[in-house]
Design a protein around this motif. Sequence first.
Motif, PDB file in Angstrom:
ATOM      1  N   ARG A 143       0.866  -1.315   0.106  1.00  0.00           N
ATOM      2  CA  ARG A 143      -0.057   0.074   0.028  1.00  0.00           C
ATOM      3  C   ARG A 143       0.897   1.181  -0.108  1.00  0.00           C
ATOM      4  O   ARG A 143       0.515   1.924  -0.753  1.00  0.00           O
ATOM      5  CB  ARG A 143      -0.869   0.060   1.279  1.00  0.00           C
ATOM      6  N   ASP A 144       2.150   1.234   0.802  1.00  0.00           N
ATOM      7  CA  ASP A 144       2.728   2.380   1.022  1.00  0.00           C
ATOM      8  C   ASP A 144       3.398   2.757  -0.353  1.00  0.00           C
ATOM      9  O   ASP A 144       3.630   3.860  -0.788  1.00  0.00           O
ATOM     10  CB  ASP A 144       3.815   2.086   2.100  1.00  0.00           C
ATOM     11  N   LEU A 145       3.972   1.464  -1.064  1.00  0.00           N
ATOM     12  CA  LEU A 145       4.755   1.799  -2.382  1.00  0.00           C
ATOM     13  C   LEU A 145       3.844   2.220  -3.454  1.00  0.00           C
ATOM     14  O   LEU A 145       4.198   3.051  -4.389  1.00  0.00           O
ATOM     15  CB  LEU A 145       5.406   0.523  -2.506  1.00  0.00           C
ATOM     16  N   GLU A 146       2.485   1.656  -3.386  1.00  0.00           N
ATOM     17  CA  GLU A 146       1.598   2.086  -4.517  1.00  0.00           C
ATOM     18  C   GLU A 146       1.227   3.520  -4.380  1.00  0.00           C
ATOM     19  O   GLU A 146       0.919   4.036  -5.266  1.00  0.00           O
ATOM     20  CB  GLU A 146       0.205   1.117  -4.333  1.00  0.00           C
ATOM     21  N   ALA A 147       0.934   4.048  -3.015  1.00  0.00           N
ATOM     22  CA  ALA A 147       0.947   5.364  -2.874  1.00  0.00           C
ATOM     23  C   ALA A 147       1.942   6.146  -3.179  1.00  0.00           C
ATOM     24  O   ALA A 147       1.686   7.158  -3.926  1.00  0.00           O
ATOM     25  CB  ALA A 147       0.566   5.604  -1.514  1.00  0.00           C
TER      26      ALA A 147
END
Length: 62
Positions: free
Chosen positions: A46-50
Motif C-alpha cells: 500500500r505504501d509503495l502504491e501510494a
Amino acid sequence: MVTDGRYKLVTIHARQGRWTELFDLAEDPDELTDISGLARTAEIQRDLEAAIAGAMIDTTLP
C-alpha cells in the motif's frame, strides 16, 4: 517502478489489464519471488502504491 531500498514494486499497465509485482530486495536480490498480495506485505505494498501514485501526479504534464 518504485523502491524504498528494501522493497521494489513494479506496476504494469497493458491492454490485457494491470498487474503488480513486489520484491524483497534484501531476501531476493534477483527478483525471482513475487510477494505482492500477501497479508504480511500488504502495508508495504500500500505504501509503495501510494508512492507511485504520488510520483505520477508530480510528473503529469500540463
